[in-house]
Design a protein around this motif. Structure first.
Motif, PDB file in Angstrom:
ATOM      1  N   MET A  60     -37.814  13.384  71.740  1.00  0.00           N
ATOM      2  CA  MET A  60     -37.221  12.969  70.376  1.00  0.00           C
ATOM      3  C   MET A  60     -38.268  12.856  69.385  1.00  0.00           C
ATOM      4  SD  MET A  60     -34.628  11.932  68.937  1.00  0.00           S
ATOM      5  CE  MET A  60     -33.389  11.666  69.976  1.00  0.00           C
ATOM      6  N   GLU A  61     -39.534  12.549  69.690  1.00  0.00           N
ATOM      7  CA  GLU A  61     -40.745  12.474  68.972  1.00  0.00           C
ATOM      8  C   GLU A  61     -41.053  13.825  68.313  1.00  0.00           C
ATOM      9  OE1 GLU A  61     -43.914  11.042  71.415  1.00  0.00           O
ATOM     10  OE2 GLU A  61     -43.631   8.996  70.907  1.00  0.00           O
ATOM     11  N   GLY A 106     -32.092  18.035  76.444  1.00  0.00           N
ATOM     12  CA  GLY A 106     -31.773  16.434  76.663  1.00  0.00           C
ATOM     13  C   GLY A 106     -30.822  15.828  77.768  1.00  0.00           C
ATOM     14  N   ALA A 139     -38.680  16.295  68.190  1.00  0.00           N
ATOM     15  CA  ALA A 139     -37.493  16.289  67.085  1.00  0.00           C
ATOM     16  C   ALA A 139     -37.791  15.851  65.802  1.00  0.00           C
ATOM     17  CB  ALA A 139     -36.067  16.086  67.826  1.00  0.00           C
ATOM     18  N   LYS A 140     -38.507  14.773  65.873  1.00  0.00           N
ATOM     19  CA  LYS A 140     -38.638  13.949  64.608  1.00  0.00           C
ATOM     20  C   LYS A 140     -39.806  14.196  63.672  1.00  0.00           C
ATOM     21  CE  LYS A 140     -35.652   9.893  65.719  1.00  0.00           C
ATOM     22  NZ  LYS A 140     -35.597   8.491  65.988  1.00  0.00           N
ATOM     23  N   LEU A 147     -30.072  17.108  70.556  1.00  0.00           N
ATOM     24  CA  LEU A 147     -30.612  16.120  71.659  1.00  0.00           C
ATOM     25  C   LEU A 147     -30.071  14.814  71.476  1.00  0.00           C
ATOM     26  CD1 LEU A 147     -33.237  15.846  73.238  1.00  0.00           C
ATOM     27  CD2 LEU A 147     -34.307  15.121  71.321  1.00  0.00           C
ATOM     28  N   SER A 148     -29.606  14.365  70.408  1.00  0.00           N
ATOM     29  CA  SER A 148     -28.979  12.939  70.232  1.00  0.00           C
ATOM     30  C   SER A 148     -27.488  12.906  70.761  1.00  0.00           C
ATOM     31  CB  SER A 148     -28.742  12.727  68.736  1.00  0.00           C
ATOM     32  OG  SER A 148     -29.824  12.444  67.953  1.00  0.00           O
ATOM     33  N   GLN A 171     -37.715  12.100  77.761  1.00  0.00           N
ATOM     34  CA  GLN A 171     -36.796  11.904  76.793  1.00  0.00           C
ATOM     35  C   GLN A 171     -37.567  11.507  75.249  1.00  0.00           C
ATOM     36  OE1 GLN A 171     -33.835  12.826  76.708  1.00  0.00           O
ATOM     37  NE2 GLN A 171     -33.673  13.515  78.709  1.00  0.00           N
ATOM     38  N   ILE A 172     -38.492  10.365  75.575  1.00  0.00           N
ATOM     39  CA  ILE A 172     -39.011   9.897  74.203  1.00  0.00           C
ATOM     40  C   ILE A 172     -39.990  11.014  73.547  1.00  0.00           C
ATOM     41  CG2 ILE A 172     -40.641   8.357  73.441  1.00  0.00           C
ATOM     42  CD1 ILE A 172     -39.596   6.209  75.239  1.00  0.00           C
ATOM     43  N   GLY A 202     -31.260  21.812  71.913  1.00  0.00           N
ATOM     44  CA  GLY A 202     -31.364  20.269  71.905  1.00  0.00           C
ATOM     45  C   GLY A 202     -30.441  19.453  73.071  1.00  0.00           C
ATOM     46  N   LEU A 224     -31.688  10.208  75.893  1.00  0.00           N
ATOM     47  CA  LEU A 224     -32.385   9.019  75.551  1.00  0.00           C
ATOM     48  C   LEU A 224     -31.893   7.808  76.052  1.00  0.00           C
ATOM     49  CD1 LEU A 224     -35.309   8.365  74.381  1.00  0.00           C
ATOM     50  CD2 LEU A 224     -34.300   8.176  72.234  1.00  0.00           C
ATOM     51  N   ARG A 245     -32.754  18.193  66.889  1.00  0.00           N
ATOM     52  CA  ARG A 245     -32.585  16.658  66.686  1.00  0.00           C
ATOM     53  C   ARG A 245     -30.803  16.078  67.287  1.00  0.00           C
ATOM     54  NH1 ARG A 245     -35.719  15.307  62.967  1.00  0.00           N
ATOM     55  NH2 ARG A 245     -33.961  15.362  61.356  1.00  0.00           N
TER      56      ARG A 245
END
Length: 115
Positions: A82-83, A70, A85-86, A100-101, A78-79, A66, A106, A97
């Motif tokens: 995240m989608e 990222g 990952a969620k 990625l964070s 990027q979006i 991640g 993002l 996630r």
């Protein structure tokens, strides 16, 4: 001259699972071509689903994936990353996630508006 076929999601998932230097270079090449975004995201989902169903969950490896993806992915992805990952509450997706964070990708792609 014939164009090379796009890699399928299984090929991409296997590259993400190994993620050595050659695999990273391959994935970076995929990310340069927007036409391959769907296959890349499908491959990521395949990899995360495989990790979620594995008998051993390597959260550190998923966090590192991640973080790397990222930091490496262009803003247009990027979006969608995240989608992906969620898309599940499973610990495999949560580990991805977190990485990625931590990458801050993002926020770099879409900085907060100044007030």
């Amino acid at each position: 001259m014939t164009s090379a076929p796009f890699p399928d999601r299984d090929t991409i998932a296997s590259k993400l699972a190994i993620l050595g230097e050659q695999e990273k270079a391959y994935v970076v090449l995929l990310m340069e071509n927007a036409a391959q975004d769907e296959n890349l995201i499908d491959g990521l989902h395949r990899h995360l689903d495989g990790a979620a169903s594995a008998s051993f969950l390597n959260t550190l490896k998923l966090e590192n994936l991640g973080k790397w993806i990222g930091e490496t992915a262009p803003a247009r992805l990027q979006i969608r990353l995240m989608e992906a990952a969620k898309s599940s509450q499973h610990p495999a997706f949560a580990a991805f996630r977190r990485g990625l964070s931590r990458s801050g990708g993002l926020e770099k792609a879409y900085p907060p508006a100044a007030v």
